[in-house]
Design a protein around this motif. Structure first.
Motif, PDB file in Angstrom:
ATOM      1  N   GLY A 163       0.781  -1.227   0.000  1.00  0.00           N
ATOM      2  CA  GLY A 163       0.000   0.000   0.000  1.00  0.00           C
ATOM      3  C   GLY A 163       0.814   1.279   0.000  1.00  0.00           C
ATOM      4  N   GLU A 164       2.142   1.177  -0.073  1.00  0.00           N
ATOM      5  CA  GLU A 164       2.966   2.391  -0.103  1.00  0.00           C
ATOM      6  C   GLU A 164       2.688   3.179  -1.377  1.00  0.00           C
ATOM      7  N   SER A 165       2.625   4.499  -1.281  1.00  0.00           N
ATOM      8  CA  SER A 165       2.352   5.346  -2.434  1.00  0.00           C
ATOM      9  C   SER A 165       3.602   5.496  -3.298  1.00  0.00           C
ATOM     10  N   LEU A 166       3.393   5.867  -4.550  1.00  0.00           N
ATOM     11  CA  LEU A 166       4.519   6.148  -5.442  1.00  0.00           C
ATOM     12  C   LEU A 166       5.372   7.273  -4.873  1.00  0.00           C
ATOM     13  N   GLU A 167       4.719   8.304  -4.345  1.00  0.00           N
ATOM     14  CA  GLU A 167       5.462   9.432  -3.788  1.00  0.00           C
ATOM     15  C   GLU A 167       6.408   8.988  -2.681  1.00  0.00           C
ATOM     16  N   ASP A 168       5.926   8.131  -1.790  1.00  0.00           N
ATOM     17  CA  ASP A 168       6.774   7.679  -0.675  1.00  0.00           C
ATOM     18  C   ASP A 168       7.911   6.796  -1.175  1.00  0.00           C
ATOM     19  N   THR A 169       7.621   5.955  -2.172  1.00  0.00           N
ATOM     20  CA  THR A 169       8.681   5.121  -2.739  1.00  0.00           C
ATOM     21  C   THR A 169       9.803   5.994  -3.300  1.00  0.00           C
ATOM     22  N   ILE A 170       9.434   7.035  -4.027  1.00  0.00           N
ATOM     23  CA  ILE A 170      10.439   7.924  -4.629  1.00  0.00           C
ATOM     24  C   ILE A 170      11.217   8.661  -3.546  1.00  0.00           C
ATOM     25  N   ARG A 171      10.523   9.107  -2.506  1.00  0.00           N
ATOM     26  CA  ARG A 171      11.219   9.796  -1.401  1.00  0.00           C
ATOM     27  C   ARG A 171      12.280   8.894  -0.770  1.00  0.00           C
ATOM     28  N   ILE A 172      11.916   7.645  -0.565  1.00  0.00           N
ATOM     29  CA  ILE A 172      12.846   6.701   0.071  1.00  0.00           C
ATOM     30  C   ILE A 172      14.037   6.411  -0.832  1.00  0.00           C
ATOM     31  N   VAL A 173      13.752   6.062  -2.083  1.00  0.00           N
ATOM     32  CA  VAL A 173      14.822   5.687  -3.007  1.00  0.00           C
ATOM     33  C   VAL A 173      15.781   6.850  -3.242  1.00  0.00           C
ATOM     34  N   SER A 174      15.267   8.063  -3.223  1.00  0.00           N
ATOM     35  CA  SER A 174      16.110   9.246  -3.464  1.00  0.00           C
ATOM     36  C   SER A 174      17.206   9.403  -2.421  1.00  0.00           C
ATOM     37  N   ASN A 175      17.035   8.768  -1.277  1.00  0.00           N
ATOM     38  CA  ASN A 175      18.072   8.830  -0.236  1.00  0.00           C
ATOM     39  C   ASN A 175      19.308   7.999  -0.580  1.00  0.00           C
ATOM     40  N   TYR A 176      19.153   7.068  -1.523  1.00  0.00           N
ATOM     41  CA  TYR A 176      20.187   6.054  -1.724  1.00  0.00           C
ATOM     42  C   TYR A 176      21.005   6.211  -3.003  1.00  0.00           C
ATOM     43  N   VAL A 177      20.498   7.008  -3.968  1.00  0.00           N
ATOM     44  CA  VAL A 177      21.077   6.945  -5.324  1.00  0.00           C
ATOM     45  C   VAL A 177      21.381   8.347  -5.860  1.00  0.00           C
ATOM     46  N   ASP A 178      21.947   8.358  -7.066  1.00  0.00           N
ATOM     47  CA  ASP A 178      22.299   9.618  -7.736  1.00  0.00           C
ATOM     48  C   ASP A 178      21.362   9.958  -8.893  1.00  0.00           C
ATOM     49  N   LEU A 179      20.631   8.963  -9.374  1.00  0.00           N
ATOM     50  CA  LEU A 179      19.716   9.164 -10.505  1.00  0.00           C
ATOM     51  C   LEU A 179      18.695   8.036 -10.473  1.00  0.00           C
ATOM     52  N   ALA A 225       7.091  11.680  -9.924  1.00  0.00           N
ATOM     53  CA  ALA A 225       8.422  11.379  -9.385  1.00  0.00           C
ATOM     54  C   ALA A 225       9.321  12.607  -9.432  1.00  0.00           C
ATOM     55  N   GLN A 226       9.263  13.338 -10.531  1.00  0.00           N
ATOM     56  CA  GLN A 226      10.098  14.534 -10.666  1.00  0.00           C
ATOM     57  C   GLN A 226       9.728  15.585  -9.623  1.00  0.00           C
ATOM     58  N   SER A 227       8.437  15.692  -9.323  1.00  0.00           N
ATOM     59  CA  SER A 227       7.988  16.704  -8.362  1.00  0.00           C
ATOM     60  C   SER A 227       8.410  16.367  -6.937  1.00  0.00           C
ATOM     61  N   ILE A 228       8.700  15.096  -6.674  1.00  0.00           N
ATOM     62  CA  ILE A 228       9.060  14.633  -5.333  1.00  0.00           C
ATOM     63  C   ILE A 228      10.566  14.636  -5.112  1.00  0.00           C
ATOM     64  N   SER A 229      11.322  14.247  -6.132  1.00  0.00           N
ATOM     65  CA  SER A 229      12.751  14.005  -5.970  1.00  0.00           C
ATOM     66  C   SER A 229      13.597  15.199  -6.396  1.00  0.00           C
ATOM     67  N   HIS A 230      14.713  15.391  -5.718  1.00  0.00           N
ATOM     68  CA  HIS A 230      15.686  16.410  -6.102  1.00  0.00           C
ATOM     69  C   HIS A 230      16.690  15.855  -7.106  1.00  0.00           C
ATOM     70  N   LEU A 231      16.595  14.559  -7.421  1.00  0.00           N
ATOM     71  CA  LEU A 231      17.535  13.899  -8.319  1.00  0.00           C
ATOM     72  C   LEU A 231      17.039  13.933  -9.768  1.00  0.00           C
ATOM     73  N   PRO A 232      17.940  13.716 -10.728  1.00  0.00           N
ATOM     74  CA  PRO A 232      17.481  13.539 -12.110  1.00  0.00           C
ATOM     75  C   PRO A 232      16.601  12.291 -12.224  1.00  0.00           C
ATOM     76  N   ILE A 233      15.504  12.425 -12.950  1.00  0.00           N
ATOM     77  CA  ILE A 233      14.600  11.315 -13.218  1.00  0.00           C
ATOM     78  C   ILE A 233      14.599  11.063 -14.718  1.00  0.00           C
ATOM     79  N   ILE A 234      14.729   9.809 -15.121  1.00  0.00           N
ATOM     80  CA  ILE A 234      14.574   9.441 -16.525  1.00  0.00           C
ATOM     81  C   ILE A 234      13.298   8.622 -16.651  1.00  0.00           C
TER      82      ILE A 234
END
Length: 301
Positions: free
Chosen positions: A80-96, A110-119
């Protein structure tokens, strides 16, 4: 905020040409290591073979590491985790982050949530910009130019995100378009309006054979069963276009057949031996283009 690639319109004409030149460098020398120490997330909420594997191969070729998943059932979204929360969590671990999702607009979220580049590796029936870039790379390699071409897009133009992105990208150059589809699967009005505002010529057809001899690029697409609301709707159009070798006898020698793959039966196996067939080489070009996009967004090219 870092630059992302959500829609092909995020790249200017000059940037697209720059990406092509970088891809040529990587094709000439695919083993690189200047991203050593970087980590890229590969988040595939929707099934994929070529896109996922070519992205992961590109990441490894660049010397970076990759983490992620290819089955949403193995993630906390199944709890039940939201896409927004998934992106927030993953953004802590990676560069892109590279992401494919069945929901149109998911990449924008995803782009609106993360400070990282999103492809965006494909979001529903919306956009697939790296496929577009490898398509353009394939066109330039086979035709020697990106201007003054006749591009015939065939099949599922309503739900086909690859043709949506490609028509927009090729409108940056001086080209003519043919849209071949049944009425139920015509190119959406917004994309035709986009071309009209740029004074780009297009015509619509329901006959595959009618314009084969006129085109420089025959861009075949499968009828996407997973996009239809019911099996009945899909069954009405599923076998409407099947390209066979005999249909190419008067085609231009320089014409090339592209397909984003996978194919079902819209290109007969006898076409594989024709000189115009290029879809498997086209898929191979994906790794070099994705290497180029990753390197560019991380500021290394």
């Amino acid at each position: 905020m870092s630059k992302s690639l959500i829609s092909i319109q995020d790249f200017s004409k000059d940037e697209i040409l720059h990406i092509i030149e970088i891809a040529k460098e990587f094709e000439a020398n695919p083993v690189q290591d200047f991203l050593k120490g970087k980590i890229v997330a590969s988040l595939f909420f929707e099934a994929s073979t070529r896109t996922r594997l070519s992205f992961e191969a590109a990441i490894h070729r660049l010397g970076a590491s990759v983490i992620g998943f290819s089955d949403v059932n193995n993630t906390s979204q199944s709890k039940g985790e939201s896409l927004e929360d998934t992106i927030r969590i993953v953004s802590n671990y990676v560069d892109l982050i590279v992401m494919r999702h069945p929901q149109a607009g998911a990449a924008n979220i995803a782009q609106s949530i993360s400070h990282l580049p999103i492809i965006n590796a494909g979001d529903g029936a919306n956009q697939h910009p790296t496929q577009t870039l490898l398509d353009i790379y394939s066109i330039e390699k086979t035709q020697g130019r990106l201007d003054n071409l006749c591009i015939n897009m065939v099949g599922d133009l309503k739900y086909g995100r690859t043709v949506h992105s490609l028509s927009q990208a090729l409108s940056l150059f001086d080209n003519n378009f043919i849209f071949t589809s049944p009425k139920e699967l015509q190119m959406p009005y917004e994309y035709k309006e986009f071309l009209e505002k740029k004074n780009k010529k297009y015509l619509e057809s329901q006959n595959l054979q009618e314009h084969i001899n006129d085109c420089d690029i025959l861009y075949m697409t499968r009828i996407q069963q997973e996009r239809f609301a019911s099996p009945e709707e899909y069954n009405k159009v599923k076998d409407i276009y099947i390209l066979e070798a005999s249909m190419l006898k008067n085609a231009k020698d320089s014409m090339r057949i592209l397909h984003p793959l996978p194919r079902v039966n819209e290109i007969a196996k006898d076409v594989d031996k024709c000189k115009q067939a290029y879809y498997f080489e086209q898929a191979g070009n994906g790794m070099y283009i994705r290497m180029a996009v990753i390197a560019y967004l991380l500021g290394y090219r």
